[in-house]
Design an enzyme around this catalytic site. Structure first.
Site, PDB file in Angstrom:
ATOM      1  N   GLU A 166       0.806  -1.220   0.000  1.00  0.00           N
ATOM      2  CA  GLU A 166       0.000   0.000   0.000  1.00  0.00           C
ATOM      3  C   GLU A 166       0.847   1.282   0.000  1.00  0.00           C
ATOM      4  O   GLU A 166       0.818   2.074   0.947  1.00  0.00           O
ATOM      5  CB  GLU A 166      -0.950  -0.001   1.198  1.00  0.00           C
ATOM      6  CG  GLU A 166      -1.914  -1.170   1.208  1.00  0.00           C
ATOM      7  CD  GLU A 166      -2.935  -1.125   2.325  1.00  0.00           C
ATOM      8  OE1 GLU A 166      -3.915  -1.891   2.236  1.00  0.00           O
ATOM      9  OE2 GLU A 166      -2.768  -0.339   3.275  1.00  0.00           O
ATOM     10  N   GLU A 364      -5.042  -8.791   0.408  1.00  0.00           N
ATOM     11  CA  GLU A 364      -5.706  -8.524   1.683  1.00  0.00           C
ATOM     12  C   GLU A 364      -7.186  -8.296   1.435  1.00  0.00           C
ATOM     13  O   GLU A 364      -7.577  -7.651   0.467  1.00  0.00           O
ATOM     14  CB  GLU A 364      -5.166  -7.269   2.385  1.00  0.00           C
ATOM     15  CG  GLU A 364      -3.831  -7.394   3.049  1.00  0.00           C
ATOM     16  CD  GLU A 364      -3.417  -6.092   3.731  1.00  0.00           C
ATOM     17  OE1 GLU A 364      -4.297  -5.334   4.211  1.00  0.00           O
ATOM     18  OE2 GLU A 364      -2.203  -5.832   3.778  1.00  0.00           O
TER      19      GLU A 364
END
Length: 462
Positions: A166, A364
């Site tokens: 991220e 995720e």
């Protein structure tokens, strides 16, 4: 009820990170989060910092045994820059850390689980943050040295590498919205941070390929697809801008090797372009990823600006759009996030149609719940049927995307064991395995038994 069967060799796993599980023990230096906790512990839920958390540093054998018991076939964690490297300039390693990571990786492999090893999960060393962090080209080069050292040390066994988790989050949290150290709000500096991270990623990919240790390399992006309030052209334009800033500005360079033209034009017109060189753009162009990791939690809903922009106010992403609070949306009340499993399908089709149908996986996805202890039965097991239903619902939409040709090869839940979660600490629990903070005891939840069945049969009923 229907049976959802997944492709042969589909991988079932979970994801976590070093700074959220390992604990501080024997670390060479501190990260920005450890520094922040030491200076402002009140900013962390219940004043709980990352010093001990899951204590995986000492209990990794127990954890890997549980991973095997619940049927995981792959697992992502990260190496901590602050643990592995004693001297950031020379890239001298800490031999104790090398031993730990060797043992941990070997334990995972010996259990028949494929390790996916990430190199950066928000844990900038405070020493390097003080030198500019991701705003600094020097730090970019030091990261590449560190990444190369990891490839050399562990690349004989690790065949799935990830450069960043991220990368937009340090830019958002540290330089826009003040939920991450250094708590700055400056869009231009945030853009420099995001750009430099992509440069660091591309240079690490270049180094990985030069070393020829074998395997594949990726980046993990948290995609938040942007949906307009309506089909009105102004709402559609707002959606395009939001998608460009938060999604395509990272997706395009790592897959296609260039930044989206409309985003570049927007930044140029508002004097927001980062400092860059043609050499850096060449490195980005020539080093696409092998596969893509996608973290999906929630969509972004936007609309056209409804109020005049103050010309004296600093430019922010929200200068160009407003957020739209869609009536009737489902919410996770504990995390404050929308639950929209149908978006998983849209992600799959977007990758198929716009990103070369690159091999990808859900790196995720998950549901954080506060106060899970109330669901513990007389045998000590947390009956988290809500998590099972959440995952099933998302997987049905992922399955539809796969059936229509999207090249998805796996699913990782966030997370394997309830872990420390930045400023939220242990407020919300996400794991297949519960953690007793007082004793360190691990207990498999109902979802952990369920995922074993899914992994063994490669299918589920819903």
């Amino acid at each position: 009820m229907a049976i959802y069967k997944f492709p042969e060799n589909f991988t079932w796993g979970a994801a976590t990170s070093g700074p959220q599980t390992e604990g501080w023990s024997d670390k060479s230096s501190f990260s920005i989060y450890e520094h922040w906790f030491q200076t402002e512990p009140e900013k962390f839920h219940n004043g709980v910092g990352p010093a001990v958390n899951c204590d995986t540093y000492r209990k990794y054998k127990e954890d890997v045994k549980l991973m095997k018991e619940i049927g995981l076939t792959s697992f992502r964690t990260s190496i901590q820059w602050t643990r592995l490297i004693k001297n950031f300039d020379t890239c001298e390693v800490d031999p104790v850390a090398v031993e730990f990571y060797n043992n941990y990786i070997n334990e995972i492999i010996d259990a028949g689980i494929e390790p996916y090893i990430n190199l950066f999960h928000f844990d900038m060393p405070i020493e390097l943050q003080n030198r500019g962090g991701w705003e600094s080209k020097e730090v970019v080069d030091l990261y590449v040295k560190y990444a190369s050292k990891c490839f050399e040390l562990f690349g004989d066994r690790v065949k799935k590498w990830c450069t960043f988790n991220e990368p937009i989050v340090p830019a958002e949290g540290g330089y826009l919205y003040k939920f991450m150290y250094p708590n700055i709000s400056d869009f231009k500096r945030a853009i420099q941070v995001g750009y430099n991270t992509i440069v660091a990623h591309a240079k690490a990919v270049e180094s990985f390929r030069k070393l020829k240790t074998g395997g594949e390399i990726t980046i993990v992006l948290n995609l938040t697809p942007s949906y307009p309030r309506s089909e009105d052209k102004k709402d559609l334009e707002a959606s395009r801008i939001a998608d460009g800033i938060f999604n395509r500005s990272f997706l395009d360079p790592v897959v296609h090797g260039n930044f989206p033209e409309d985003v570049v034009e927007l930044l140029k017109n508002n004097d927001l372009l980062p400092e860059y060189t043609e050499e850096e753009l060449e490195v980005i162009k020539n080093n696409p990823i092998d596969f893509l990791g996608v973290n999906y939690y929630q969509p972004r809903r936007v609309k056209a600006k409804e109020t005049e922009v103050d010309p004296n106010a600093p430019i922010m992403p929200e200068t160009f759009f407003d957020y739209y609070d869609m009536p009737g949306k489902r919410m996770n009340p504990y995390r404050g996030w929308e639950i929209a499993p149908q978006v998983m399908y849209d992600v799959a089709i977007n990758i198929r149609d716009n990103y070369n149908n690159i091999p990808w996986y859900i790196s995720e996805n998950g549901m954080g719940v506060e106060g899970e202890e109330r669901f513990r039965d007389e045998n000590g097991v947390i009956n988290d049927d809500y998590r099972i239903d959440f995952v099933k619902e998302h997987l049905t939409h992922l399955h539809k995307g796969i059936e229509e040709g999207s090249n998805c090869f796996g699913y990782h839940l966030w997370t394997f064991i309830d872990c420390w979660s930045w400023a939220n600490s242990f407020k919300n629990r996400y794991g297949f395995v519960s953690l007793d903070l007082e004793t360190g005891k691990r207990t498999i939840k109902k979802s952990g038994r369920w995922i074993r069945e899914v992994s063994e049969t490669n299918q589920f009923e819903y």
